[in-house]
Structures are given as structure tokens and as C-alpha cells.
Design a protein around this motif. Structure first.
Motif, PDB file in Angstrom:
ATOM      1  N   LYS B  33       0.771  -1.274   0.014  1.00  8.10           N
ATOM      2  CA  LYS B  33       0.166   0.007   0.185  1.00  8.10           C
ATOM      3  C   LYS B  33       0.784   1.065  -0.079  1.00  8.10           C
ATOM      4  O   LYS B  33       0.691   2.304  -0.664  1.00  8.10           O
ATOM      5  N   LEU B  34       1.798   1.150   0.913  1.00  4.63           N
ATOM      6  CA  LEU B  34       2.700   2.499   0.951  1.00  4.63           C
ATOM      7  C   LEU B  34       3.542   2.563  -0.437  1.00  4.63           C
ATOM      8  O   LEU B  34       3.438   3.604  -1.058  1.00  4.63           O
ATOM      9  N   PRO B  35       4.242   1.472  -1.006  1.00  7.18           N
ATOM     10  CA  PRO B  35       4.745   1.810  -2.209  1.00  7.18           C
ATOM     11  C   PRO B  35       3.670   2.378  -3.249  1.00  7.18           C
ATOM     12  O   PRO B  35       4.034   3.407  -4.191  1.00  7.18           O
ATOM     13  N   LEU B  40       1.873   7.070  -6.404  1.00  8.11           N
ATOM     14  CA  LEU B  40       0.971   8.161  -6.854  1.00  8.11           C
ATOM     15  C   LEU B  40       1.050   9.536  -6.298  1.00  8.11           C
ATOM     16  O   LEU B  40       0.268  10.542  -6.597  1.00  8.11           O
ATOM     17  N   LEU B  41       2.113   9.737  -5.432  1.00 10.72           N
ATOM     18  CA  LEU B  41       2.359  10.971  -4.781  1.00 10.72           C
ATOM     19  C   LEU B  41       2.402  12.166  -5.586  1.00 10.72           C
ATOM     20  O   LEU B  41       1.873  13.258  -5.124  1.00 10.72           O
ATOM     21  N   GLU B  49       1.248   1.347 -15.373  1.00 13.44           N
ATOM     22  CA  GLU B  49       2.230   2.655 -15.113  1.00 13.44           C
ATOM     23  C   GLU B  49       2.925   2.097 -13.382  1.00 13.44           C
ATOM     24  O   GLU B  49       4.021   2.170 -13.239  1.00 13.44           O
ATOM     25  N   ILE B  50       1.678   2.040 -12.883  1.00 14.23           N
ATOM     26  CA  ILE B  50       1.966   1.837 -11.264  1.00 14.23           C
ATOM     27  C   ILE B  50       2.743   0.165 -11.193  1.00 14.23           C
ATOM     28  O   ILE B  50       3.972   0.381 -10.529  1.00 14.23           O
ATOM     29  N   GLY B  73     -11.125   5.186   0.618  1.00 15.87           N
ATOM     30  CA  GLY B  73     -10.994   6.720   0.234  1.00 15.87           C
ATOM     31  C   GLY B  73      -9.673   7.051  -0.020  1.00 15.87           C
ATOM     32  O   GLY B  73      -9.627   8.521   0.334  1.00 15.87           O
ATOM     33  N   ILE B  74      -8.677   6.313  -0.226  1.00 21.38           N
ATOM     34  CA  ILE B  74      -7.469   7.060  -0.396  1.00 21.38           C
ATOM     35  C   ILE B  74      -6.819   7.135  -1.927  1.00 21.38           C
ATOM     36  O   ILE B  74      -6.380   8.007  -2.307  1.00 21.38           O
ATOM     37  N   VAL B  75      -7.653   6.422  -2.735  1.00 24.39           N
ATOM     38  CA  VAL B  75      -7.302   6.508  -4.210  1.00 24.39           C
ATOM     39  C   VAL B  75      -8.664   6.454  -5.034  1.00 24.39           C
ATOM     40  O   VAL B  75      -9.713   5.833  -4.425  1.00 24.39           O
TER      41      VAL B  75
END
Lengths: 121, 121
Positions: B33-35, B40-41, B49-50, B73-75
Motif C-alpha cells: 500500500k505504501l509503495p 501516486l504521490l 504504469e504503477i 477513500g485513499i485512491v
DNA sequence: TTAACCGGTATACAAAAGTATAGCACTATA
DNA sequence: TATAGTGCTATACTTTTGTATACCGGTTAA
């Protein structure tokens, strides 16, 4: 030898950013580490006190997690040579600065939970 | 129905404190999740692409983690009906406020790593 | 002396999380 | 028409994480 990156550099580079966040995550990951830290937040405690404090934890897990927390400098284990010996676990100064981070997580968590609740009704 | 606890109350009670921290932890827990958030930062991106951005991730895990991040609700996932359809993933405002928390974690992580290095030589 | 508390460890097992590999429907390009 | 890219899903498997249960040596109180 690789030079340590500055905070600014770390924050600007997703890869290093993720690594640093992971360093913090690893310290508190696992089902029981936060409850243990929570249990020690206001007082130092003995093994069985912590165990009684956290319902559901087995001595095996408590022992294992306490060792990891000690290795990571979050908890100290002190042996008092009373009769019989008593052993006390206590949060370190590092854990105190960590709990500032946890505070931020609490704030976000509470806000986020409200949002999820609102958006789902 | 239980009344929502205030921030102050939550911080003063270890049990609620731990629950709220866990809410935040759960959103970013899991190996990838962090990567993904890191990827996307600075830009929104498409699935492949990701995937190309994060070495070692399988499409199964990327798909799974993106779904969880979307649920939390993060993405956001946006389908553009171009020919052929393109799909873009993007961080939400909630993720932006989360990254303030992550910043704190970076700061603590970097400091903590230095301490561990220093104390082990 | 026996029962109970302390601070754990040992062994085996179950559940959760992650990986490997293959494939699919669709589209675009050579 | 064949090949490659996109955005995934399915199945089977391995690894990691956590649980259940029993036990240990030492100490103290009944």
C-alpha cells in the motif's frame, strides 16, 4: 558507504519516503504491539500485569512482542533483584517521541472514521 | 448508538487510542500500500504504469491493494471512455492529509534509524 | 506439602497474507 | 493475420503471523 539522506531528500523521493515510513511501521506492526504500548503509556508494568491488561494475549505473544519492542528501543526490561526477582517493562524516551506520531495517527484515524461514516449514510 | 468520543477522550484512554491508531494503520498496512501511495504521490497513473513503477508487485496484488485503497477513500479510480478505455488512479484529498501523518512517520523513522545505528557501533 | 503465582518457553497447529503462473477480452499496430 | 499492450481475474501454492495448550523452575503463602 552511503551517506544518510536528509529529511528533505527523503520526503522528496518516493522510494526513500516509503522506506522511512516502513521503518516506523515495522516498529509498531503486529497484532499486539500497539496494545502493549497502550498498556505501558501511563505506567510501567510487570509481565502478568500487561497480560491481564490486554485481553486475549497469550504469554507466548506477549513475550515475543516485548522482545521485539526491546530490540527496537521502545521498551526497557528491568530486573530488580528483590526476593523473588521482579521484572518491569517501561516505555523508553524513543517511545515517548513515537507517541507524538501515534497522536497524529489518532487524529487522522478519528477524522477518517467520521468521513467514512458520513459518506456511507 | 454510542456517541463518538472526542479527540481528547480518545487520547486519554489507551483502549480508544489503540483503536484509532489501528484505524490509520489498517489503511496503510500490507506490503504494497505504501509503495502504491508513494507511486501516486506526485502524479496520477495507470495500472501498468504503477506496476512498472513498483518492482516485484504482481497484478493480483496491485489489483487487490488498489481496491482496498479505493474502499478506504485513499485512491480514486476513473474510467475514461476513450478508444480504448483508459483507467487512471489518483490520490484523494484524504490521502493528502494522510501524507501529513506519513511525514511525521518519516521524521521519526529517520531519527530512529540514526539512533539504532549510533547505539549499535 | 501442596497449591498458587511469577516470568516465561516448547511444540504443534490454524489462519492470514503474499507469490507464481497462467489466462482472458479487448484494442491497436505491423 | 499475428503480435503486443492494457487492465485485470483465477487457481494453487508458500510464507508469515498468530493461537492453543502444556509445561518449567523458582518462590511464597496456607
Amino acid at each position: 558507504m552511503v551517506r544518510a539522506a536528509s529529511l528533505k531528500e527523503v520526503k522528496a523521493c518516493p522510494v526513500q519516503f516509503v522506506l522511512a515510513v516502513n521503518d516506523t511501521m515495522n516498529v509498531i506492526s503486529g497484532k499486539w504491539k500497539l496494545p502493549i504500548i497502550g498498556s505501558l503509556l501511563f505506567n510501567k508494568k510487570r509481565f502478568t500485569e500487561i497480560q491481564r491488561n490486554i485481553q486475549g494475549i497469550t504469554p507466548r505473544m506477549l513475550s515475543k512482542e516485548l522482545k521485539e519492542l526491546e530490540l527496537n528501543g521502545i521498551v526497557t526490561r528491568t530486573v530488580y533483584d528483590s526476593q523473588p526477582v521482579t521484572i518491569e517493562y517501561e516505555l523508553t524516551p524513543s517511545a515517548r517521541t513515537l507517541s507524538e506520531v501515534l497522536d497524529k495517527m489518532v487524529e487522522w484515524g478519528v477524522r477518517h472514521r467520521k468521513q467514512i461514516v458520513v459518506s456511507s449514510r
